[in-house]
Motif scaffolding. Structure first.
Motif, PDB file in Angstrom:
ATOM      1  N   ALA A  97      -9.380   4.304 -18.349  1.00  0.00           N
ATOM      2  CA  ALA A  97     -10.444   3.305 -18.192  1.00  0.00           C
ATOM      3  C   ALA A  97     -11.818   3.817 -18.634  1.00  0.00           C
ATOM      4  O   ALA A  97     -12.849   3.256 -18.236  1.00  0.00           O
ATOM      5  N   GLU A  98     -11.838   4.881 -19.420  1.00  0.00           N
ATOM      6  CA  GLU A  98     -13.089   5.358 -20.007  1.00  0.00           C
ATOM      7  C   GLU A  98     -12.879   5.589 -21.497  1.00  0.00           C
ATOM      8  O   GLU A  98     -11.746   5.786 -21.950  1.00  0.00           O
ATOM      9  N   GLY A  99     -13.997   5.607 -22.253  1.00  0.00           N
ATOM     10  CA  GLY A  99     -13.890   5.932 -23.658  1.00  0.00           C
ATOM     11  C   GLY A  99     -13.737   7.432 -23.857  1.00  0.00           C
ATOM     12  O   GLY A  99     -14.062   8.222 -22.976  1.00  0.00           O
ATOM     13  N   PRO A 100     -13.237   7.866 -25.031  1.00  0.00           N
ATOM     14  CA  PRO A 100     -13.138   9.302 -25.319  1.00  0.00           C
ATOM     15  C   PRO A 100     -14.517   9.946 -25.338  1.00  0.00           C
ATOM     16  O   PRO A 100     -15.497   9.331 -25.777  1.00  0.00           O
ATOM     17  N   THR A 101     -14.594  11.188 -24.870  1.00  0.00           N
ATOM     18  CA  THR A 101     -15.847  11.940 -24.930  1.00  0.00           C
ATOM     19  C   THR A 101     -15.618  13.223 -25.716  1.00  0.00           C
ATOM     20  O   THR A 101     -14.562  13.851 -25.621  1.00  0.00           O
ATOM     21  N   PHE A 102     -16.620  13.618 -26.472  1.00  0.00           N
ATOM     22  CA  PHE A 102     -16.535  14.793 -27.323  1.00  0.00           C
ATOM     23  C   PHE A 102     -16.418  16.059 -26.470  1.00  0.00           C
ATOM     24  O   PHE A 102     -17.108  16.222 -25.458  1.00  0.00           O
ATOM     25  N   LEU A 103     -15.544  16.969 -26.920  1.00  0.00           N
ATOM     26  CA  LEU A 103     -15.325  18.209 -26.178  1.00  0.00           C
ATOM     27  C   LEU A 103     -15.796  19.430 -26.970  1.00  0.00           C
ATOM     28  O   LEU A 103     -16.651  20.176 -26.552  1.00  0.00           O
ATOM     29  N   ILE A 104     -15.240  19.626 -28.156  1.00  0.00           N
ATOM     30  CA  ILE A 104     -15.537  20.802 -28.965  1.00  0.00           C
ATOM     31  C   ILE A 104     -15.118  20.522 -30.392  1.00  0.00           C
ATOM     32  O   ILE A 104     -14.259  19.668 -30.637  1.00  0.00           O
ATOM     33  N   SER A 105     -15.722  21.236 -31.336  1.00  0.00           N
ATOM     34  CA  SER A 105     -15.389  21.002 -32.745  1.00  0.00           C
ATOM     35  C   SER A 105     -15.364  22.316 -33.512  1.00  0.00           C
ATOM     36  O   SER A 105     -15.799  23.363 -33.009  1.00  0.00           O
ATOM     37  N   ILE A 106     -14.860  22.249 -34.754  1.00  0.00           N
ATOM     38  CA  ILE A 106     -14.822  23.438 -35.602  1.00  0.00           C
ATOM     39  C   ILE A 106     -14.895  23.001 -37.056  1.00  0.00           C
ATOM     40  O   ILE A 106     -14.262  22.020 -37.459  1.00  0.00           O
ATOM     41  N   SER A 107     -15.675  23.744 -37.822  1.00  0.00           N
ATOM     42  CA  SER A 107     -15.768  23.507 -39.249  1.00  0.00           C
ATOM     43  C   SER A 107     -14.625  24.241 -39.955  1.00  0.00           C
ATOM     44  O   SER A 107     -14.145  25.263 -39.464  1.00  0.00           O
TER      45      SER A 107
END
Lengths: 113, 116
Positions: free
Chosen positions: A41-51
């Motif tokens: 019941a919530e939208g996705p939230t950003f956690l971590i990224s990598i180039s």
């Protein structure tokens, strides 16, 4: 054609242990990879990224590893906590063109107290 | 904080009805997106928009259309709802963050649509 795949639909891990979520991609034009976390019941939230020029990125308990030759990335969560129970999506972006993201199929992580 | 608001949390519609899903963002983002989320298929892009009155098809546009008359509002339209459009619909907006990160996305809470 699923360009980003998460082959494990679900994963259960004991609290305090390491959680490892995997993601494979087929498009070699992807240059940036992200992990999102989603509660019901919530939208996705950003956690971590990598180039794509890196092979590791760390942020607190979360580490993402990228193996370009294998077209594989993984998210490590150490130590796992009950609040980490959620669905995790990996996502990828292409070098050229617009910045739209291609998402994977998702892995439901359950942390067992 | 950026807010992306979807007008309905749950909707139940009948087959053949015209359905409007509304999404509003409050941070003047130029880019807006509609995704649907289905078990085993993840998030799939339906349509996106870079600016007012501009739209582009995503990966699964069939059976859908969109409208962007104002920058803050992006509507998804099901012209004639069918049972295979039962899904969770997620709206998002994005803004440029940095050269190293690219665009950052903010998602709404989703609308669970059931077509009966």
């Amino acid at each position: 054609d699923q360009q980003v795949k998460q082959n494990s639909p679900s994963l259960s891990v004991q609290e305090g242990r390491i959680s490892i979520l995997n993601c494979d991609y087929t498009n070699s034009m992807f240059d940036y990879f992200l992990w999102y976390k989603k509660y019901p019941a919530e939208g996705p939230t950003f956690l971590i990224s990598i180039s794509s020029i890196k092979d590791k990125n760390e942020d607190g308990r979360f580490t993402v590893f990228l193996n370009k030759s294998a077209k594989h990335l993984s998210l490590h969560i150490v130590p796992s906590q009950p609040g980490d129970s959620a669905v995790y999506f990996c996502a990828a972006r292409r070098v050229q063109g617009n910045e739209k993201l291609t998402f994977g199929t998702g892995t439901r992580l359950t942390i067992i107290p | 904080d950026v807010k992306v608001t979807q007008s309905s949390r749950y909707l139940v519609k009948r087959t053949g009805e015209k359905v409007f899903l509304e999404c509003v963002q409050d941070m003047d983002h130029e880019n807006m997106f509609w995704y649907r989320q289905d078990p085993g298929l993840g998030l799939r892009l339906i349509y996106f928009s870079y600016d007012v009155k501009m739209k582009e098809k995503g990966d699964i546009p069939e059976g859908y259309s969109v409208s962007r008359e104002k920058k803050e509002r992006f509507s998804l339209i099901l012209e004639s709802a069918s049972t295979n459009q039962t899904s969770m619909y997620l709206c998002a907006s994005s803004e440029w963050v940095s050269e190293t990160f690219g665009y950052g996305y903010t998602f709404g809470s989703g609308t669970r649509l059931t077509v009966v």
